[in-house]
Design a protein around this motif. Structure first.
Motif, PDB file in Angstrom:
ATOM      1  N   PRO A 334       0.833  -1.216   0.000  1.00  0.00           N
ATOM      2  CA  PRO A 334       0.000   0.000   0.000  1.00  0.00           C
ATOM      3  C   PRO A 334       0.862   1.259   0.000  1.00  0.00           C
ATOM      4  O   PRO A 334       1.887   1.328   0.669  1.00  0.00           O
ATOM      5  N   ARG A 336       0.747   5.826  -0.449  1.00  0.00           N
ATOM      6  CA  ARG A 336      -0.089   7.029  -0.390  1.00  0.00           C
ATOM      7  C   ARG A 336       0.578   8.116  -1.212  1.00  0.00           C
ATOM      8  O   ARG A 336       1.643   8.624  -0.851  1.00  0.00           O
ATOM      9  N   ASP A 341      -4.921   6.949  -1.359  1.00  0.00           N
ATOM     10  CA  ASP A 341      -4.469   5.598  -1.055  1.00  0.00           C
ATOM     11  C   ASP A 341      -4.293   4.817  -2.352  1.00  0.00           C
ATOM     12  O   ASP A 341      -5.207   4.745  -3.179  1.00  0.00           O
ATOM     13  N   PRO A 343      -3.627   1.098  -3.483  1.00  0.00           N
ATOM     14  CA  PRO A 343      -3.613  -0.244  -2.897  1.00  0.00           C
ATOM     15  C   PRO A 343      -2.551  -1.142  -3.518  1.00  0.00           C
ATOM     16  O   PRO A 343      -2.051  -0.894  -4.620  1.00  0.00           O
ATOM     17  N   THR A 344      -2.221  -2.196  -2.798  1.00  0.00           N
ATOM     18  CA  THR A 344      -1.328  -3.223  -3.332  1.00  0.00           C
ATOM     19  C   THR A 344      -1.921  -3.777  -4.636  1.00  0.00           C
ATOM     20  O   THR A 344      -3.108  -4.048  -4.719  1.00  0.00           O
TER      21      THR A 344
END
Length: 448
Positions: A334, A336, A341, A343-344
């Motif tokens: 993850p 930022r 955000d 995500p993986t």
């Protein structure tokens, strides 16, 4: 005149429409706002992608933490039939091992050794162009760039029978294969067909079979002690400093395939666009011709220092028409970015095409201006917003090779011919590399 640029799509289109546009041409499938965006998010039911245009974030992905952003497997889906497990597609320990073996072949001293072969290819290109006339220049630069690869890699000219077959088959593959296929958009299981056309698969097999003949012959020459001292011999005899092992036959076929793609297709694209830019900017063309005249008929490696403006012209062609318009990495954890955000598994898209034309970064980004690299803005952008060869540990191994080959061939052709446009402006499209939809029509007139 302002160099041609493809039209942008409407801001909002359906996913299905976007996929169809993307497969046809990456560039015109994108909205105009990406030329101003620092970051843009694209969501589908199957994955998220984030286009990054902010230089400090690009630096994080490519230079500071490259292992956290490995190459995306979605791009490899479209290229695997031809490139196998080449250094262009691998990650992690396998990639590091491949680079340890390949990189020594492209060190500075080796570039000097390959220079005579580049000159011979340039002289052959000028001879083929003969008395000039109307030409489709992309076909000519493809021929010239392929000649450079065969002469420097295997010490054979393009008119060698086997080299000609590889070249012809590769042109067929390039016309057939989009840079992304269905598996780039959908999370398909390994057993599911990848959507490659029968012709694409057949052409890839034929290319790899021909490359196998070249590498097998070279392996026999190495065993007998009669191999020429060229790039193929250097790569095939260089052991991994950590394991002592060299490439086996199958691995070498993979690597030769990517050398041909990266060293031929990308160089041909950049050289064709550079010649078109000179054709539409006579004052710049006259300056390149003047530098070329100072080289003489048989230039040496040290003469490259005289091609300062020519080098900037080629650099500017790479900025306006980067051969590889987009690169895709994948977030392994993850993140930022810009208060969002990530995500993986998210796809991180780095677009030299949009970065090089970003309106908040470059002065007059759509203009052809080789002199920009002497300005403060140009110098800053070269450091932070110029990535035609990628950057960081995964920078193209052949970047130095390309920056010798490109200016040299550009000078040799421009020194021999006065160049003018012949037909409508070309329309840039992206297949395997950035090419012109209907070719680039130029008229060549012998100088003096």
């Amino acid at each position: 005149m302002t160099p041609p640029k493809p039209p942008a799509r409407p801001d909002k289109v359906s996913l299905w429409r976007y996929v169809r546009l993307f497969r046809r041409d990456i560039l015109s499938a994108q909205p105009a706002k990406l030329y101003q965006a620092k970051m843009a998010e694209f969501r589908t039911p199957f994955f998220r992608s984030y286009l990054i245009n902010q230089p400090d974030l690009i630096d994080v992905v490519l230079r500071q933490r490259p292992s956290d952003f490995p190459k995306s497997g979605r791009i490899s889906e479209g290229l695997r039939p031809l490139l196998g497990n080449s250094v262009f597609l691998t990650n992690g320990a396998q990639w590091r091992r491949q680079r340890r073996i390949i990189d020594p072949a492209f060190e500075g001293g080796r570039l000097r050794d390959t220079f005579p072969a580049m000159v011979a290819a340039g002289q052959a290109a000028v001879a083929r162009l003969g008395q000039g006339g109307a030409v489709e220049i992309e076909a000519e630069t493809s021929h010239a760039a392929a000649d450079v690869i065969f002469r420097t890699l295997f010490s054979i000219p393009i008119d060698h029978a086997l080299a000609t077959q590889v070249f012809d088959q590769f042109r067929a593959y390039q016309r057939e294969q989009p840079i992304l296929n269905l598996a780039a958009f959908l999370p398909l299981p390994r057993w599911f067909p990848r959507g490659h056309s029968r012709r694409t698969r057949a052409t890839a097999r034929q290319i790899r079979a021909l490359i196998t003949q070249l590498t097998t012959t070279r392996a026999d020459q190495i065993a007998r002690g009669s191999a020429p001292d060229d790039l193929a011999t250097k790569i095939m005899t260089t052991p991994d400093p950590e394991t002592g092992q060299t490439f086996d036959a199958a691995e070498m076929v993979d690597q030769v395939a990517i050398f041909f793609l990266a060293g031929h297709e990308t160089s041909a694209s950049a050289l064709a666009w550079a010649l078109y830019l000179l054709a539409t900017h006579p004052e710049a063309q006259a300056r390149v011709a003047a530098e070329a005249a100072a080289l003489g008929p048989d230039p040496s490696f040290s003469d490259l220092s005289r091609l300062r403006f020519t080098r900037d012209v080629f650099r500017e062609a790479l900025r306006l028409y980067p051969p590889v318009p987009m690169m895709v990495r994948e977030a392994s954890r993850p993140e930022r970015f810009r208060n969002r955000d990530v995500p993986t598994g998210a796809q991180i898209v780095l677009s030299p095409w949009h970065l090089h034309r970003h309106t908040d970064i470059w002065d007059a980004p759509d203009d052809f201006d080789p002199d920009r690299y002497g300005t403060e803005n140009g110098k800053a952008c070269l450091r932070t917003a110029y990535i035609p060869f990628s950057a960081g540990p995964r920078v193209c191994t052949g970047a130095g090779f390309a920056m010798v080959e490109g200016p040299l061939l550009l000078a040799m052709i421009t020194g021999a011919f006065d160049i003018s446009p012949d037909g409508p402006p070309p329309v840039p499209v992206a297949h395997l590399t950035v090419r012109a939809r209907d070719g680039i029509q130029l008229r060549l007139t012998p100088r003096g």
